[in-house]
Design a protein around this motif. Sequence first.
Motif, PDB file in Angstrom:
ATOM      1  N   TRP A  16     -30.794 -64.089  23.671  1.00  0.00           N
ATOM      2  CA  TRP A  16     -31.933 -64.216  24.576  1.00  0.00           C
ATOM      3  C   TRP A  16     -33.236 -64.124  23.793  1.00  0.00           C
ATOM      4  O   TRP A  16     -33.321 -63.383  22.814  1.00  0.00           O
ATOM      5  N   TYR A  17     -34.214 -64.904  24.198  1.00  0.00           N
ATOM      6  CA  TYR A  17     -35.600 -64.638  23.776  1.00  0.00           C
ATOM      7  C   TYR A  17     -36.276 -64.013  24.978  1.00  0.00           C
ATOM      8  O   TYR A  17     -36.635 -64.727  25.915  1.00  0.00           O
ATOM      9  N   GLY A  18     -36.430 -62.713  24.980  1.00  0.00           N
ATOM     10  CA  GLY A  18     -36.964 -62.050  26.176  1.00  0.00           C
ATOM     11  C   GLY A  18     -36.016 -62.291  27.337  1.00  0.00           C
ATOM     12  O   GLY A  18     -34.848 -61.909  27.265  1.00  0.00           O
ATOM     13  N   ASP A  19     -36.504 -62.963  28.385  1.00  0.00           N
ATOM     14  CA  ASP A  19     -35.655 -63.255  29.544  1.00  0.00           C
ATOM     15  C   ASP A  19     -34.926 -64.565  29.381  1.00  0.00           C
ATOM     16  O   ASP A  19     -34.030 -64.893  30.160  1.00  0.00           O
ATOM     17  N   PHE A  20     -35.344 -65.342  28.385  1.00  0.00           N
ATOM     18  CA  PHE A  20     -34.834 -66.697  28.265  1.00  0.00           C
ATOM     19  C   PHE A  20     -33.506 -66.723  27.526  1.00  0.00           C
ATOM     20  O   PHE A  20     -33.401 -66.272  26.385  1.00  0.00           O
ATOM     21  N   HIS A  21     -32.478 -67.211  28.196  1.00  0.00           N
ATOM     22  CA  HIS A  21     -31.123 -67.218  27.645  1.00  0.00           C
ATOM     23  C   HIS A  21     -30.920 -68.482  26.791  1.00  0.00           C
ATOM     24  O   HIS A  21     -30.665 -69.547  27.309  1.00  0.00           O
ATOM     25  N   VAL A  22     -31.082 -68.360  25.471  1.00  0.00           N
ATOM     26  CA  VAL A  22     -31.037 -69.556  24.611  1.00  0.00           C
ATOM     27  C   VAL A  22     -29.625 -69.981  24.269  1.00  0.00           C
ATOM     28  O   VAL A  22     -29.335 -71.170  24.222  1.00  0.00           O
ATOM     29  N   LEU A  23     -28.761 -69.022  23.948  1.00  0.00           N
ATOM     30  CA  LEU A  23     -27.389 -69.371  23.588  1.00  0.00           C
ATOM     31  C   LEU A  23     -26.442 -68.715  24.581  1.00  0.00           C
ATOM     32  O   LEU A  23     -26.526 -67.514  24.826  1.00  0.00           O
ATOM     33  N   GLY A  40     -28.132 -83.006  20.639  1.00  0.00           N
ATOM     34  CA  GLY A  40     -28.438 -82.521  21.975  1.00  0.00           C
ATOM     35  C   GLY A  40     -29.922 -82.616  22.218  1.00  0.00           C
ATOM     36  O   GLY A  40     -30.695 -82.783  21.272  1.00  0.00           O
ATOM     37  N   PRO A  41     -30.335 -82.519  23.483  1.00  0.00           N
ATOM     38  CA  PRO A  41     -31.750 -82.686  23.780  1.00  0.00           C
ATOM     39  C   PRO A  41     -32.616 -81.579  23.168  1.00  0.00           C
ATOM     40  O   PRO A  41     -32.102 -80.528  22.800  1.00  0.00           O
ATOM     41  N   SER A  42     -33.890 -81.865  23.077  1.00  0.00           N
ATOM     42  CA  SER A  42     -34.828 -80.899  22.520  1.00  0.00           C
ATOM     43  C   SER A  42     -34.827 -79.617  23.348  1.00  0.00           C
ATOM     44  O   SER A  42     -34.790 -79.662  24.569  1.00  0.00           O
ATOM     45  N   GLY A  43     -34.813 -78.479  22.660  1.00  0.00           N
ATOM     46  CA  GLY A  43     -34.842 -77.203  23.369  1.00  0.00           C
ATOM     47  C   GLY A  43     -33.474 -76.738  23.813  1.00  0.00           C
ATOM     48  O   GLY A  43     -33.351 -75.725  24.502  1.00  0.00           O
ATOM     49  N   SER A  44     -32.407 -77.447  23.401  1.00  0.00           N
ATOM     50  CA  SER A  44     -31.075 -77.063  23.871  1.00  0.00           C
ATOM     51  C   SER A  44     -30.489 -75.908  23.056  1.00  0.00           C
ATOM     52  O   SER A  44     -29.431 -75.397  23.399  1.00  0.00           O
ATOM     53  N   GLY A  45     -31.158 -75.513  21.972  1.00  0.00           N
ATOM     54  CA  GLY A  45     -30.683 -74.355  21.209  1.00  0.00           C
ATOM     55  C   GLY A  45     -29.955 -74.697  19.928  1.00  0.00           C
ATOM     56  O   GLY A  45     -29.317 -73.839  19.318  1.00  0.00           O
ATOM     57  N   LYS A  46     -30.073 -75.955  19.466  1.00  0.00           N
ATOM     58  CA  LYS A  46     -29.376 -76.363  18.237  1.00  0.00           C
ATOM     59  C   LYS A  46     -29.873 -75.569  17.030  1.00  0.00           C
ATOM     60  O   LYS A  46     -29.078 -75.018  16.262  1.00  0.00           O
ATOM     61  N   SER A  47     -31.203 -75.524  16.872  1.00  0.00           N
ATOM     62  CA  SER A  47     -31.751 -74.792  15.723  1.00  0.00           C
ATOM     63  C   SER A  47     -31.368 -73.328  15.815  1.00  0.00           C
ATOM     64  O   SER A  47     -30.943 -72.723  14.824  1.00  0.00           O
ATOM     65  N   THR A  48     -31.527 -72.769  16.999  1.00  0.00           N
ATOM     66  CA  THR A  48     -31.214 -71.356  17.169  1.00  0.00           C
ATOM     67  C   THR A  48     -29.771 -71.081  16.769  1.00  0.00           C
ATOM     68  O   THR A  48     -29.488 -70.105  16.077  1.00  0.00           O
ATOM     69  N   LEU A  49     -28.874 -71.961  17.173  1.00  0.00           N
ATOM     70  CA  LEU A  49     -27.452 -71.773  16.853  1.00  0.00           C
ATOM     71  C   LEU A  49     -27.235 -71.712  15.343  1.00  0.00           C
ATOM     72  O   LEU A  49     -26.634 -70.761  14.835  1.00  0.00           O
ATOM     73  N   ASP A 167     -31.082 -78.509   9.336  1.00  0.00           N
ATOM     74  CA  ASP A 167     -31.752 -78.547  10.632  1.00  0.00           C
ATOM     75  C   ASP A 167     -32.699 -79.744  10.685  1.00  0.00           C
ATOM     76  O   ASP A 167     -33.822 -79.675  10.209  1.00  0.00           O
ATOM     77  N   GLU A 168     -32.236 -80.821  11.242  1.00  0.00           N
ATOM     78  CA  GLU A 168     -32.992 -82.068  11.334  1.00  0.00           C
ATOM     79  C   GLU A 168     -33.681 -82.416  10.014  1.00  0.00           C
ATOM     80  O   GLU A 168     -34.900 -82.513   9.953  1.00  0.00           O
ATOM     81  N   PRO A 169     -32.892 -82.619   8.966  1.00  0.00           N
ATOM     82  CA  PRO A 169     -33.476 -82.790   7.627  1.00  0.00           C
ATOM     83  C   PRO A 169     -34.291 -84.065   7.475  1.00  0.00           C
ATOM     84  O   PRO A 169     -35.091 -84.156   6.552  1.00  0.00           O
TER      85      PRO A 169
HETATM   86  N1  LIG Z   1     -39.166 -67.397  18.743  1.00  0.00           N
HETATM   87  C1  LIG Z   1     -38.950 -67.863  20.005  1.00  0.00           C
HETATM   88  N2  LIG Z   1     -39.385 -67.173  21.074  1.00  0.00           N
HETATM   89  C2  LIG Z   1     -39.169 -67.621  22.318  1.00  0.00           C
HETATM   90  N3  LIG Z   1     -38.531 -68.762  22.619  1.00  0.00           N
HETATM   91  C3  LIG Z   1     -38.073 -69.512  21.609  1.00  0.00           C
HETATM   92  C4  LIG Z   1     -38.261 -69.104  20.240  1.00  0.00           C
HETATM   93  N4  LIG Z   1     -37.704 -70.034  19.437  1.00  0.00           N
HETATM   94  C5  LIG Z   1     -37.209 -70.988  20.262  1.00  0.00           C
HETATM   95  N5  LIG Z   1     -37.420 -70.674  21.561  1.00  0.00           N
HETATM   96  C6  LIG Z   1     -36.972 -71.453  22.705  1.00  0.00           C
HETATM   97  O1  LIG Z   1     -35.574 -71.534  22.662  1.00  0.00           O
HETATM   98  C7  LIG Z   1     -35.142 -72.826  23.058  1.00  0.00           C
HETATM   99  C8  LIG Z   1     -34.232 -73.409  22.010  1.00  0.00           C
HETATM  100  O2  LIG Z   1     -34.959 -73.652  20.842  1.00  0.00           O
HETATM  101  P1  LIG Z   1     -34.347 -74.423  19.595  1.00  0.00           P
HETATM  102  O3  LIG Z   1     -35.403 -74.500  18.571  1.00  0.00           O
HETATM  103  O4  LIG Z   1     -33.069 -73.813  19.213  1.00  0.00           O
HETATM  104  O5  LIG Z   1     -34.086 -75.862  20.210  1.00  0.00           O
HETATM  105  P2  LIG Z   1     -33.586 -77.174  19.487  1.00  0.00           P
HETATM  106  O6  LIG Z   1     -32.376 -77.585  20.183  1.00  0.00           O
HETATM  107  O7  LIG Z   1     -33.529 -76.958  18.030  1.00  0.00           O
HETATM  108  O8  LIG Z   1     -34.754 -78.174  19.847  1.00  0.00           O
HETATM  109  P3  LIG Z   1     -35.430 -79.318  18.938  1.00  0.00           P
HETATM  110  O9  LIG Z   1     -34.548 -80.512  19.014  1.00  0.00           O
HETATM  111  O10 LIG Z   1     -36.735 -79.538  19.611  1.00  0.00           O
HETATM  112  O11 LIG Z   1     -35.568 -78.752  17.566  1.00  0.00           O
HETATM  113  C9  LIG Z   1     -36.380 -73.658  23.293  1.00  0.00           C
HETATM  114  O12 LIG Z   1     -36.581 -73.769  24.676  1.00  0.00           O
HETATM  115  C10 LIG Z   1     -37.482 -72.864  22.677  1.00  0.00           C
HETATM  116  O13 LIG Z   1     -38.677 -72.987  23.421  1.00  0.00           O
END
Ligand SMILES: Nc1ncnc2c1ncn2[C@@H]1O[C@H](COP(=O)(O)OP(=O)(O)OP(=O)(O)O)[C@@H](O)[C@H]1O
Lengths: 246, 348
Positions: A16-23, A40-49, A167-169
């Motif tokens: 989670w980022y705060g309340d936001f459930h990323v993974l 996957g679409p932008s913001g889907s959590g690929k980078s975070t993963l 990560d998206e090289p």
């Molecule tokens: N440090 C952070 N604090 C709060 N929210 C974050 C943080 N980093 C990322 N997020 C949110 O987490 C979600 C996933 O982010 P992530 O970067 O993993 O997406 P992504 O799939 O890599 O997207 P993209 O294709 O745009 O790179 C996004 O909605 C983003 O706004």
Amino acid sequence: MNYMKNMIEMKGVNKWYGDFHVLKDIDLTVSKGERIVICGPSGSGKSTLIRCINRLEEHQHGTITVDGIELTDDLKNIEEVRREVGMIFQHFNLFPHLTVLENLMLAPTWVRKVPRKEARGKAMHYLQRVKIADQALKFPGQLSGGQQQRVAIARGLCMEPKIMLFDEPTSALDPEMIKEVLDVMTELADEGMTMICVTHEMGFARTVADSMIFMDEGQIVERASPAEFFENPKHERTRLFLSQIL
Amino acid sequence: MNSSLVWLQRNLFSTPLNSGLTLAALYLLWLVIPPIIEWTFLQATWIGDSRTACQSNEGACWAFVDARFSQFIYGLYPEAERWRVDRAFILLVILFAALFVLGFRRSRVVATILIPYPVVAWLLFYGGIFGLEVVETSQWGGLFLTLVIAGVGIVASFPLGILLALGRRSRLVVVRSLSVSFIELVRGVPLISVLFMASVMLPLFLPEGVNFDKLLRALIGITLFQSAYMAEVVRGGLQAIPRGQFEAAESLGLSYWRTMRLIILPQALKLVIPGVVNTFIALFKDTTLVMIIGMFDFLGIVQAATTDPKWLGTAVEGYVFCAAVYWLFCFSMSRYSISVERKLDTGH
Ligand SMILES: Nc1ncnc2c1ncn2[C@@H]1O[C@H](COP(=O)(O)OP(=O)(O)OP(=O)(O)O)[C@@H](O)[C@H]1O
Ligand SMILES: [Mg+2]
């Protein structure tokens, strides 16, 4: 693929980022030598993963094990994992105050304690492999984007990692430079490197990936071989996504 | 047409307004410059042993500066021992020359050459060893004392400021709040009060019989004070470094301290060279405040000399001389910083 052992094991990972459930409940295993492309679409959590795999991001639930080492708060484990996992970023992140050669020698000499002479030899070896040995004494600011990304790959390789994360090289590169970077990555894949690559370069994915992963809203929606993934995706969301980018 | 005439026409007489302004400026310079030259050089008295020697001329009484010159430099340091100060200074010059030859980039060489220097300098200045007579710090003064205070202040407050800046951005709550409290506390009080506290109040808290040197207390006060400012300058640089640099370093397995030392600080400090030098210059000039706790630094000793009955009425010459020397030091620092910035430029 000759199955040997799991290099990466993620079980029930939540973040989670705060309340936001990323993974959400990520289960993922990657065996040695396997090449995985995540899209996957932008913001889907690929980078975070993938950033959880070398602990640039912390996960709150579940377990992540890399090459037999579980990622916890233990700094020693984290540093050990980072030694074995190389990462390539969208914006290269070369160290601008050091020459190309110094960028490559830094981690081996300080982290692996390789003698300077040996580190230099290895650096030149990998620079040759990415075909920019002639730029060794320049500063990153003097190179083109494609060259910088190749230096970044060589820098990662100098640590002789067991796993490489991308990560998206190529997404910050001009079109004419994308190929030179993808070529280097394809070569790396051919040599049997374990790779996880976030990219929207579907041509590359088709030829290189052992399996494709589609992510949406923090979940792994589908994992399939490229043939199946592109010809016959199971999920509606995957189909929709593919229809948008292909 | 001649090229310098073209230049004049373009830059100074391009419009009627511009021509008017040029002429007005020239007139102003003509009013101001000749009297200054007249006073400073043409009508000045250069030699003499009291104010009366200067009475025949309208201009500056440089004889005063000439007669008191060595006192301005060494303060009340005993005349027979002044060679010790000279030696220490010459040694420093030699060390820096050696560093230029050997190159600043090899940090181990720099460290082994420079780290023992303060100890050697202290032994020379203070004595009490190798048969050197003890010279109490209360006898130190003049430009010598100013340079000691500024040198120690600069050399000590720089690393301390860096640590405070790192502390302020640390993830550890205790470290972070301690750094923030220290910085904000120190920035909220004037240096004068810090010096007063160091010289008057600190001894009250120390147990009976423990007495540590007044100069040392002033040095600690100034160092702590300047390190808070330094910390804020450095923090500005740290904030300008993109997150990607930290991430790249971390992903290569570098530890926190190595990341800071090898990746972040070299870039951050380079960005803030102007701010750092600005702080150094401010510190250099702030050293004059030690006057108020009874030390005779350069300005203090010059001022004291102007009250000598033999030289009454030479205050202006004293202050002008003082200002010129301070300017020379500060200007050199500023020029040096520009050359360092150029040298470190890697084109990004
Ligand atoms: N440090 C952070 N604090 C709060 N929210 C974050 C943080 N980093 C990322 N997020 C949110 O987490 C979600 C996933 O982010 P992530 O970067 O993993 O997406 P992504 O799939 O890599 O997207 P993209 O294709 O745009 O790179 C996004 O909605 C983003 O706004
Ligand atoms: Mg991303």
